[in-house]
Design an enzyme around this catalytic site. Structure first.
Site, PDB file in Angstrom:
ATOM      1  N   GLU A 159       0.854  -1.183   0.000  1.00  0.00           N
ATOM      2  CA  GLU A 159       0.000   0.000   0.000  1.00  0.00           C
ATOM      3  C   GLU A 159       0.889   1.231   0.000  1.00  0.00           C
ATOM      4  OE1 GLU A 159      -2.961  -0.126   3.088  1.00  0.00           O
ATOM      5  OE2 GLU A 159      -3.417  -2.201   2.595  1.00  0.00           O
ATOM      6  N   GLY A 275      12.358   0.041  14.751  1.00  0.00           N
ATOM      7  CA  GLY A 275      11.397   1.000  15.298  1.00  0.00           C
ATOM      8  C   GLY A 275      10.262   0.292  15.996  1.00  0.00           C
ATOM      9  N   CYS A 282      -1.564  -7.069   6.554  1.00  0.00           N
ATOM     10  CA  CYS A 282      -0.982  -8.271   5.926  1.00  0.00           C
ATOM     11  C   CYS A 282      -0.071  -9.081   6.844  1.00  0.00           C
ATOM     12  CB  CYS A 282      -0.234  -7.866   4.673  1.00  0.00           C
ATOM     13  SG  CYS A 282      -1.282  -6.946   3.551  1.00  0.00           S
TER      14      CYS A 282
HETATM   15  C1  UGA Z   1       3.139  -6.016   2.667  1.00  0.00           C
HETATM   16  C2  UGA Z   1       4.243  -6.558   1.747  1.00  0.00           C
HETATM   17  O1  UGA Z   1       5.376  -5.691   1.780  1.00  0.00           O
HETATM   18  C3  UGA Z   1       3.735  -6.664   0.304  1.00  0.00           C
HETATM   19  O2  UGA Z   1       4.729  -7.254  -0.515  1.00  0.00           O
HETATM   20  C4  UGA Z   1       2.472  -7.541   0.287  1.00  0.00           C
HETATM   21  O3  UGA Z   1       1.905  -7.614  -1.008  1.00  0.00           O
HETATM   22  C5  UGA Z   1       1.430  -6.927   1.223  1.00  0.00           C
HETATM   23  O4  UGA Z   1       1.987  -6.841   2.553  1.00  0.00           O
HETATM   24  C6  UGA Z   1       0.213  -7.821   1.230  1.00  0.00           C
HETATM   25  O5  UGA Z   1       0.322  -8.974   1.649  1.00  0.00           O
HETATM   26  O6  UGA Z   1      -0.830  -7.408   0.721  1.00  0.00           O
HETATM   27  P1  UGA Z   1       2.136  -3.579   3.193  1.00  0.00           P
HETATM   28  O7  UGA Z   1       1.515  -4.257   4.376  1.00  0.00           O
HETATM   29  O8  UGA Z   1       1.298  -2.742   2.288  1.00  0.00           O
HETATM   30  O9  UGA Z   1       2.837  -4.681   2.238  1.00  0.00           O
HETATM   31  O10 UGA Z   1       3.294  -2.621   3.728  1.00  0.00           O
HETATM   32  P2  UGA Z   1       4.871  -2.741   3.967  1.00  0.00           P
HETATM   33  O11 UGA Z   1       5.527  -1.683   3.207  1.00  0.00           O
HETATM   34  O12 UGA Z   1       5.363  -4.116   3.801  1.00  0.00           O
HETATM   35  O13 UGA Z   1       4.956  -2.341   5.509  1.00  0.00           O
HETATM   36  C7  UGA Z   1       4.380  -3.180   6.531  1.00  0.00           C
HETATM   37  C8  UGA Z   1       4.736  -2.651   7.908  1.00  0.00           C
HETATM   38  O14 UGA Z   1       6.121  -2.861   8.176  1.00  0.00           O
HETATM   39  C9  UGA Z   1       4.522  -1.133   8.074  1.00  0.00           C
HETATM   40  O15 UGA Z   1       3.903  -0.908   9.328  1.00  0.00           O
HETATM   41  C10 UGA Z   1       5.911  -0.567   8.055  1.00  0.00           C
HETATM   42  O16 UGA Z   1       6.021   0.626   8.796  1.00  0.00           O
HETATM   43  C11 UGA Z   1       6.712  -1.695   8.697  1.00  0.00           C
HETATM   44  N1  UGA Z   1       8.149  -1.694   8.338  1.00  0.00           N
HETATM   45  C12 UGA Z   1       8.538  -1.852   7.037  1.00  0.00           C
HETATM   46  C13 UGA Z   1       9.099  -1.573   9.333  1.00  0.00           C
HETATM   47  O17 UGA Z   1       8.767  -1.455  10.530  1.00  0.00           O
HETATM   48  N2  UGA Z   1      10.426  -1.599   9.003  1.00  0.00           N
HETATM   49  C14 UGA Z   1      10.833  -1.750   7.712  1.00  0.00           C
HETATM   50  O18 UGA Z   1      12.065  -1.774   7.481  1.00  0.00           O
HETATM   51  C15 UGA Z   1       9.868  -1.879   6.711  1.00  0.00           C
END
Ligand code: UGA
Length: 452
Positions: A159, A275, A282
């Site tokens: 997203e 963090g 997801c």
């Molecule tokens: C996630 C996956 O990244 C996608 O590949 C997948 O398609 C999607 O789930 C799904 O199953 O539909 P999304 O949940 O949209 O995507 O967001 P992300 O960018 O993955 O972030 C998820 C969470 O992890 C967020 O709260 C973000 O702040 C956190 N995060 C991300 C961290 O705490 N540290 C990081 O280094 C990266």
């Protein structure tokens, strides 16, 4: 090709917009009349950057309907992209999926229809959807038995960058036990695989994007790839958060540690930001569903379980840090910067801010919050939950004993921190995302604290 997509959430709408943009004729179906009305009027029911523009540009190839009888007949490919929200047991609710399967079985009429599971569904759902469609076909009055196959095409979009991830994906995975279905999907995705489309001006093709790798596999493998990918990303984040706890004790800088290990190409730099941990619809749901599936086979997944535990602990650490800084929490006022589970979305599902706000309220803290996009949605979905919401960061800072950066929206990086510090009763900033410039904030008169 003629395509139908059932479900107009993040996945369905993005898929529809992208396939229509690359030249397919797409019918988007949702049983929610309000959503379809809004889409017909050119409004999108979710916040996703550039989606409105892309839908508009591809409008000549798009239809929106609430009717299976309109969307399904004649479609060569039917995507199921309905919600599979978690139930209290952790297993996903498959009610919408089964309704979609029945609707397809009642209305498909082509020579050969490929039904694609795009929603994240439990392993084995391909077979189950197939049996529901077959059952619905058998009950048809016209006595016809149209040919079809079920495939899995897991979604990897994030997203906030959904369109970029769909037009320029790292890979496309398709799984089916029938080779004919894989061929149809190969043709469908050809413009994206070969990158032969003209990119929209507002979504330029990155220079390093060449032909997109395609993985054609069997149904069960494709289904498992989706869960394994999300579990791995979740545990990468939990791993860096676990190391972060140790880093704090030994006086190491976790951002530097993350950078240092990420430069090893076997590890990679992404998803190593420490963090307050992951939120969203997801990672929590998929790791829990993966554990539930393993349980059905008498297996434990201790690594995935640990990733979940560490993620919960990160939320508690916010409270512990504030307690350490302020000594007494009761009667304090704390401001949260960011409510959405991550920047560039208004999605509040499993948003860390909600859990953190609740923990603080339970300890007698008065909580204020700001978010650039998600305030309205928060009001709609959670009332206010006792949180004082404001569209103005200055108003949130006024009288606060601490501010907590929960969501690293870009605009928070360049706030007038000096002015904010003056408004606060106690100028403490807890950077939950390692997103702010410690030196700058210290110069602005704030006590900078981070979660590592
Ligand atoms: C996630 C996956 O990244 C996608 O590949 C997948 O398609 C999607 O789930 C799904 O199953 O539909 P999304 O949940 O949209 O995507 O967001 P992300 O960018 O993955 O972030 C998820 C969470 O992890 C967020 O709260 C973000 O702040 C956190 N995060 C991300 C961290 O705490 N540290 C990081 O280094 C990266």
């Amino acid at each position: 090709m003629r395509v139908a997509i059932i479900g107009t959430g993040y996945v369905g709408l993005t898929t529809g917009a992208c396939l229509a943009f690359v030249g397919h004729s797409v019918s988007c179906l949702d049983t929610d009349e309000c959503k379809i009305k809004a889409l017909l009027a050119g409004k999108i029911p979710i916040y996703e950057p550039k989606l409105e523009e892309l839908l508009d540009e591809a409008r000549h190839n798009l239809q929106f309907t609430t009717s299976y009888a309109e969307a399904i007949p004649g479609a060569e490919v039917v995507f199921i992209a309905v919600g599979t929200p978690p139930t209290p047991s952790g297993a996903p609710n498959l009610e919408f999926l089964s309704q979609a399967a029945r609707g397809i079985g009642q209305h498909m009429n082509g020579d050969f229809t490929v039904v694609v599971n795009k929603s994240t569904v439990p392993i084995g759902s391909g077979n189950w959807v197939g049996s529901l469609i077959r059952e619905a076909c058998e009950q048809r009055q016209d006595g016809s038995a149209p040919e079809f196959a079920v495939a899995s095409n897991p979604e990897f979009l994030r997203e906030g960058t959904a369109l970029h991830d769909s037009l320029y994906p790292d890979r496309i995975v398709i799984g089916a036990d029938e080779p004919r279905a894989l061929e149809v999907l190969y043709s469908l995705y050809r413009p994206i695989l070969d990158q032969t489309f003209n990119p929209p001006t507002y979504l330029e093709r990155p220079e390093d994007v060449g032909a997109v790798p395609l993985l054609s596999t069997d149904l069960a493998s494709a289904e498992l790839i989706k869960y394994a990918a999300n579990a791995f990303l979740a545990l990468k984040i939990s791993f860096i958060n676990e190391i972060g706890l140790l880093a704090e004790r030994v006086g190491a800088n976790i951002s530097e540690v993350g950078r240092g290990i990420g430069l090893d190409s076997r590890i990679g730099p992404r998803f190593l930001s420490a963090g307050i941990g992951w939120g969203g619809s997801c990672f929590g749901k998929d790791t829990s569903a993966l554990i539930a599936t393993a349980g059905e086979y008498g297996l434990n997944l201790p690594i995935v379980e640990a990733a979940r535990k560490i993620n919960c602990r990160q939320r508690d650490r916010v409270v512990e840090k504030l307690l350490y800084e302020l000594k007494i929490l009761k009667g304090r006022m704390i401001g949260l910067l960011g409510l959405a589970f991550k920047p560039n979305t208004d999605d509040l599902r499993e948003a860390p801010a909600i859990e953190i706000a609740q923990k603080l309220i339970d300890r007698g803290v008065r909580v204020k919050a700001h978010d650039p996009i998600a305030l309205e949605k928060f009001r709609r979905e959670h009332g206010t939950m006792g949180v004082q919401l404001s569209e103005n960061v200055c108003e949130v800072a006024e009288g606060c004993d601490a501010l907590v950066l929960v969501t690293e929206w870009n605009e928070y990086r360049d706030l007038d921190w000096e002015a904010l510090a003056k408004k606060m009763r106690n100028p403490v900033i807890l950077d939950g995302r390692h997103a702010l410039d410690r030196d700058k904030l210290t110069r602005a008169g704030l006590r900078y604290v981070s979660i590592s």
